[in-house]
Design an enzyme around this catalytic site. Sequence first.
Site, mmCIF file in Angstrom:
data_model
loop_
_atom_site.group_PDB
_atom_site.id
_atom_site.type_symbol
_atom_site.label_atom_id
_atom_site.label_comp_id
_atom_site.label_asym_id
_atom_site.label_seq_id
_atom_site.Cartn_x
_atom_site.Cartn_y
_atom_site.Cartn_z
ATOM 1 C CB CYS A 1 -12.474 -6.371 2.869
ATOM 2 S SG CYS A 1 -11.353 -5.064 1.615
ATOM 3 C CG HIS B 1 -11.820 -8.566 -1.301
ATOM 4 N ND1 HIS B 1 -10.181 -7.846 -0.336
ATOM 5 C CD2 HIS B 1 -10.706 -9.966 -0.864
ATOM 6 C CE1 HIS B 1 -10.561 -8.278 0.792
ATOM 7 N NE2 HIS B 1 -10.569 -9.693 0.021
ATOM 8 C CB CYS C 1 -14.634 -3.803 0.026
ATOM 9 S SG CYS C 1 -13.768 -5.245 -0.611
ATOM 10 C CB SER D 1 -3.039 -6.107 8.298
ATOM 11 O OG SER D 1 -3.278 -4.572 8.518
ATOM 12 C CD GLN E 1 0.575 1.604 4.109
ATOM 13 O OE1 GLN E 1 -0.036 2.891 5.111
ATOM 14 N NE2 GLN E 1 0.624 0.136 4.322
ATOM 15 C CG ASN F 1 4.408 -2.593 3.468
ATOM 16 O OD1 ASN F 1 4.806 -2.546 2.368
ATOM 17 N ND2 ASN F 1 3.974 -2.076 3.976
ATOM 18 C CG HIS G 1 -9.239 -4.405 -1.227
ATOM 19 N ND1 HIS G 1 -10.279 -4.493 -1.541
ATOM 20 C CD2 HIS G 1 -8.682 -3.256 -2.053
ATOM 21 C CE1 HIS G 1 -10.483 -3.890 -2.577
ATOM 22 N NE2 HIS G 1 -9.880 -3.626 -3.138
HETATM 23 O O1 LIG Z 1 0.136 0.709 7.977
HETATM 24 P P1 LIG Z 1 0.406 -1.317 7.734
HETATM 25 O O2 LIG Z 1 0.279 -1.361 6.753
HETATM 26 O O3 LIG Z 1 -0.591 -1.458 8.735
HETATM 27 O O4 LIG Z 1 1.669 -1.621 8.321
HETATM 28 C C1 LIG Z 1 2.651 -2.018 7.773
HETATM 29 O O5 LIG Z 1 3.091 -1.127 6.767
HETATM 30 C C2 LIG Z 1 3.967 0.367 7.798
HETATM 31 C C3 LIG Z 1 4.876 0.614 6.560
HETATM 32 O O6 LIG Z 1 6.147 0.157 5.835
HETATM 33 C C4 LIG Z 1 4.903 -0.461 9.283
HETATM 34 O O7 LIG Z 1 4.904 0.461 9.211
HETATM 35 C C5 LIG Z 1 4.113 -1.738 9.481
HETATM 36 O O8 LIG Z 1 5.078 -2.101 10.582
HETATM 37 C C6 LIG Z 1 3.418 -2.766 8.349
HETATM 38 O O9 LIG Z 1 3.155 -3.549 9.251
#
Ligand SMILES: O=P(O)(O)O[C@H]1O[C@H](CO)[C@@H](O)[C@H](O)[C@H]1O
Lengths: 346, 346
Positions: free
Chosen positions: B51, B113, B54, B161, B168, B153, B164
Amino acid sequence: MSHDINSIPHRRYNILTGEWILCSPHRTKRPWQGKTEKDTTPKKETYDPSCYLCPGNTRSTGDKNPDYKEPYTFINDFSALLIDSPVATQENGLMKAETEVGICKVVCFSPDHSLTLPLMEEEDITKVVKTWKKEYAELGSQENINYVQIFENKGAIMGCSNPHPHGQIWSQMSIPTEIEKKSKHFKEYWDKNQSSLLGDYIKQELEAKERIIVENEYFVALVPYWAVWPYEIMIAPKKHQQHIGQLNEEEEKAFAEILKKLTIKYDNLFETSFPYSSGIHQIPTDGSDYPEWHWHMSFYPPLLRSATVKKFMVGYEMFAGPQRDITAEQAAKTLQNLSDIHYLKQ
Amino acid sequence: MSHDINSIPHRRYNILTGEWILCSPHRTKRPWQGKTEKDTTPKKETYDPSCYLCPGNTRSTGDKNPDYKEPYTFINDFSALLIDSPVATQENGLMKAETEVGICKVVCFSPDHSLTLPLMEEEDITKVVKTWKKEYAELGSQENINYVQIFENKGAIMGCSNPHPHGQIWSQMSIPTEIEKKSKHFKEYWDKNQSSLLGDYIKQELEAKERIIVENEYFVALVPYWAVWPYEIMIAPKKHQQHIGQLNEEEEKAFAEILKKLTIKYDNLFETSFPYSSGIHQIPTDGSDYPEWHWHMSFYPPLLRSATVKKFMVGYEMFAGPQRDITAEQAAKTLQNLSDIHYLKQ
Ligand SMILES: O=P(O)(O)O[C@H]1O[C@H](CO)[C@@H](O)[C@H](O)[C@H]1O
Ligand SMILES: O=P(O)(O)O[C@H]1O[C@H](CO)[C@@H](O)[C@H](O)[C@H]1O
């Protein structure tokens, strides 16, 4: 300014909605370890006994489809809108609601279960165009139907629950948000310039040539300068028309030709049955004229890097505004370079 | 009017954005044969050597994470926005663009994690709140940073993706579309009533009690009357505050408490690690006052019927406007009746 802003993060303005899109062209190198989608293997059977859209089959309501040979429309068995709803409003302090009246229909494009638009014959796509015209006129002339939204959800990834080639039409009393936004910008431009906002934009695109994917005498399909989805496309008539009811026979055929060519390119992009939602934006059927409007059809496809990796419109996009990783010009170039012959027929 | 409009198709008005949402309460009986998602089995390992979030691990850029014990933030290795971009605009006929400057950061909520917000201790969530406050102040005070978007997200289905626990922060020069919409409506109401639009709405909700999910002295979490996503929730301070920088220590703790309680309910709904995108809407950091603003945090979760069946915002929603199948009150009732103890700990 001397910077080539296309290679650095920038925002582009959507002249039709008045909204901005954030573009991060340097970000395509980002590795992807997240969710992947299932690839769609093309269907083979022309008839599926368990499909509720195939000719002659019985639907979950007990209704039986006729043995149709041409596009077939019927009222959605699980309509989100109903025509016999009472008209009422409710306001309680800061809570405001009103009932919505409407008709939801399903449009089977072809009796053949195995087809999709790019695999259909041009003359059969022309029949779909004629069906859209007829439904737009018929639904639009009904009492309380002031807007007719024609659309297609293609592919499981776009919430489509049945692979039989079909689209939908939801028609309703109120004018939807997206149409209101566009009406505002069409009108402002028309009042100021006595000219079509989208028509003038198309003229500029036809000169620039950079973002055009397919074109014939009457139509152009291009990646809009302000595209949101990675391979978003807009088809628009070159003539200033307010709605598809204005298409003559020749134009119907030209529209079908563009639809076929464009969806073939789409399938060829990742050699898969390319998912998207498409929709036609045209004038309300409330009896007003809307001379400022210029109808168009847009395709919003989610795939970004391959048949299994899509663009997620999530956190930032939901809370701030849409974001994309490739420029409209990069997307256009990729699409332009694709073959006009469907990959399954090459 | 004498109709109970809640049982028939209707539209509700979002007082903050000025947009409408179509609600089709009769449609919940619709069968679903479409796409299903993978269920997320809870992670077990507290440390994953592969990860990149981590503690102590090396990221794809070669940078090594410190052996952090508290929330840890760093600049996103694949930032959509860059701070050293030149400031420039480009206008060519109907094509208008401008560069965007910004800073994108990643916030690891915990070194562990295996955790998610609902499984974290309240005092550790308080540390996340403190981190958001700090970042909002620090990023917001930088030159050219006029808006700071904090979001998470959660879950692969939301484009995340890496499991963990992390969120953002994207901060930028221009004011995003969603914030502009809300500013307009906050301002109009403030100018007319010298009062907080959201504050007055919350007062009405606290009296109605119908849509409230959790509450404490300082905060309320409710399903907004105009909710778009099936189980959408908004958390807002009862006091009129413009941004999270105004939270005192007690309020930070109260916010953390609400976050934990709410996300536990979410996990209990379908007994899964509940996916969503969440985000905080607050005032721009451009130096203006915005006394009309009332900050809030929203959760947009996609799941509709189970851990594997989500609501698709596709054709109609993209081209006309958002649509939902259960009313805000039905969603609220379901959430209210769920246990306050996490299903994994029952
Ligand atoms: O930045 P990450 O987590 O790789 O990406 C994720 O969040 C972003 C912000 O909402 C988006 O633009 C991406 O499509 C999504 O996969
Ligand atoms: O009517 P369908 O195909 O069952 O449903 C699909 O399209 C609708 C209109 O865009 C959406 O509201 C649904 O979420 C989607 O699954």
